[in-house]
Design a protein around this motif. Structure first.
Motif, PDB file in Angstrom:
ATOM      1  N   GLU A   1      -2.083   0.972  -8.151  1.00 36.30           N
ATOM      2  CA  GLU A   1      -2.898   0.764  -6.953  1.00 36.30           C
ATOM      3  C   GLU A   1      -2.073   0.925  -5.683  1.00 36.30           C
ATOM      4  OE1 GLU A   1      -6.141   0.484  -7.034  1.00 36.30           O
ATOM      5  OE2 GLU A   1      -5.982   0.723  -9.199  1.00 36.30           O
ATOM      6  N   SER A   2      -1.131   1.848  -5.707  1.00 33.77           N
ATOM      7  CA  SER A   2      -0.292   2.084  -4.542  1.00 33.77           C
ATOM      8  C   SER A   2      -1.084   2.761  -3.430  1.00 33.77           C
ATOM      9  CB  SER A   2       0.894   2.984  -4.921  1.00 33.77           C
ATOM     10  OG  SER A   2       0.425   4.284  -5.217  1.00 33.77           O
ATOM     11  N   SER A   3      -0.463   2.860  -2.263  1.00 36.49           N
ATOM     12  CA  SER A   3      -1.126   3.512  -1.130  1.00 36.49           C
ATOM     13  C   SER A   3      -1.385   4.983  -1.441  1.00 36.49           C
ATOM     14  CB  SER A   3      -0.262   3.376   0.127  1.00 36.49           C
ATOM     15  OG  SER A   3       1.019   3.950  -0.072  1.00 36.49           O
TER      16      SER A   3
ATOM     17  N   ARG B   1      -4.501   5.100  -3.659  1.00 37.75           N
ATOM     18  CA  ARG B   1      -5.685   4.779  -2.850  1.00 37.75           C
ATOM     19  C   ARG B   1      -6.022   5.912  -1.899  1.00 37.75           C
ATOM     20  NH1 ARG B   1      -3.030  -0.240  -2.630  1.00 37.75           N
ATOM     21  NH2 ARG B   1      -2.344   0.153  -0.498  1.00 37.75           N
ATOM     22  N   PHE B   2      -4.992   6.602  -1.397  1.00 40.12           N
ATOM     23  CA  PHE B   2      -5.196   7.750  -0.506  1.00 40.12           C
ATOM     24  C   PHE B   2      -5.989   8.837  -1.224  1.00 40.12           C
ATOM     25  CE2 PHE B   2      -3.598  11.996   0.734  1.00 40.12           C
ATOM     26  CZ  PHE B   2      -4.055  12.036   2.042  1.00 40.12           C
TER      27      PHE B   2
END
Length: 304
Positions: A160-162, A165-166
């Protein structure tokens, strides 16, 4: 009640055109490609390609080598193996394959794409609305290239890293844009037809609905059923979208197409309305038995 986490499109790798679905059917090269280790994947695919095999098998394996080179950014090697893969191939699958997305510009790609379309039309007839067909092919590739990169990020431990999510946010935006395009097309022309756009394009239209909201599926499922009745859409697409609506409504599915994660590793069917008749229902839709499906997958999104 919230729906269980559905394995949308079976697996990401199934979506991007590889005939692999679950662990027991994946080669080592497939696994390397899935996690983004393109160099190891190329090594494995080339070993298979260099084996003593028939011409048709060599063309198929050349395609896998080309895909891996494309994902590795090697343009010359990509087109060298594509020329081998398409020596006698007349499928337009390459024109919607996300692996080649970053080479979709320039004279080399345009010449190759035009030749592929010409061979396809010589074998299957003229596309009556080639511009729309090409737009839908591109839409599918754009969605799948995002899915591939998002999946690689998650399998690489980013979770669920940035970055993950990006990719998910871009996918959501892209889905909305594609739905608007489809909505406009249907308003002007009716549901996309095989006889007008070809099966790869109509499959993309079905995919846009399948990945949409409950309301979007409810709106277009009758269109898709009517199109199937007139042999302008494949029935198995209707089965998948029908079952997905069942999941949205927290109801048992009819055709056994929707899967759920059991423990993060194993996968099973979302609940079904009639286990005794499910294979009969699937056969009516042109699908394999549920037992084979759970072992190998349907690969319904594969290219024509």
């Amino acid at each position: 009640m919230r729906s269980p986490r559905i394995l949308l499109f079976l697996t990401i790798m199934q979506l991007i055109g590889m005939n692999v679905s679950f662990a027991q059917t994946k080669s080592i090269s497939d696994r390397y490609l899935e996690i983004g280790n393109t160099k190891k994947a190329i090594e494995g695919y080339k070993k298979d390609y260099n084996a003593q095999i028939s011409r048709s098998a060599k063309e198929l394996r050349a395609y896998l080598v080309a895909r891996a080179y494309a994902l590795d950014g090697k343009k010359d090697s990509t087109f060298r193996y594509l020329s081998i893969a398409y020596a006698s191939n007349n499928s337009v699958k390459v024109l919607r394959d996300p692996a080649f997305y970053y080479f979709w510009e320039g004279d080399t790609w345009n010449a190759f794409a035009n030749n592929v379309i010409l061979k396809s039309e010589n074998n299957h007839g003229k596309y009556k609305d080639l511009d729309t067909s090409r737009k839908l092919w591109r839409m599918r590739a754009e969605w799948e290239v995002l899915s591939y990169n998002s999946n690689v990020a998650k399998l690489s431990g980013l979770g669920e890293s940035s970055i993950s999510r990006f990719f998910d946010r871009i996918k959501d935006r892209l889905q909305r844009e594609q739905y608007v395009f489809l909505e406009h097309y249907v308003t002007e022309n009716g549901w996309p037809k095989n006889s007008q756009l070809g099966k790869n394009a109509t499959l993309t239209a079905a995919m846009i609905v399948y990945q949409g909201s409950k309301e979007q599926i409810e709106k277009y499922l009758p269109y898709i059923k009517e199109s199937c009745i007139h042999n302008e859409t494949s029935w198995y697409l209707y089965a998948y979208i029908y079952d997905r609506l069942c999941v949205y409504n927290d109801q048992p599915q009819k055709y056994g197409t929707q899967l759920v994660d059991i423990d993060g590793v194993h996968k099973g069917l979302y609940r079904v309305e009639n286990r005794d008749k499910i294979n009969d229902y699937r056969a009516d839709m042109g699908l394999t038995t549920v037992e084979k499906y759970l072992l190998y997958g349907d690969d319904i999104w594969a290219a024509y």
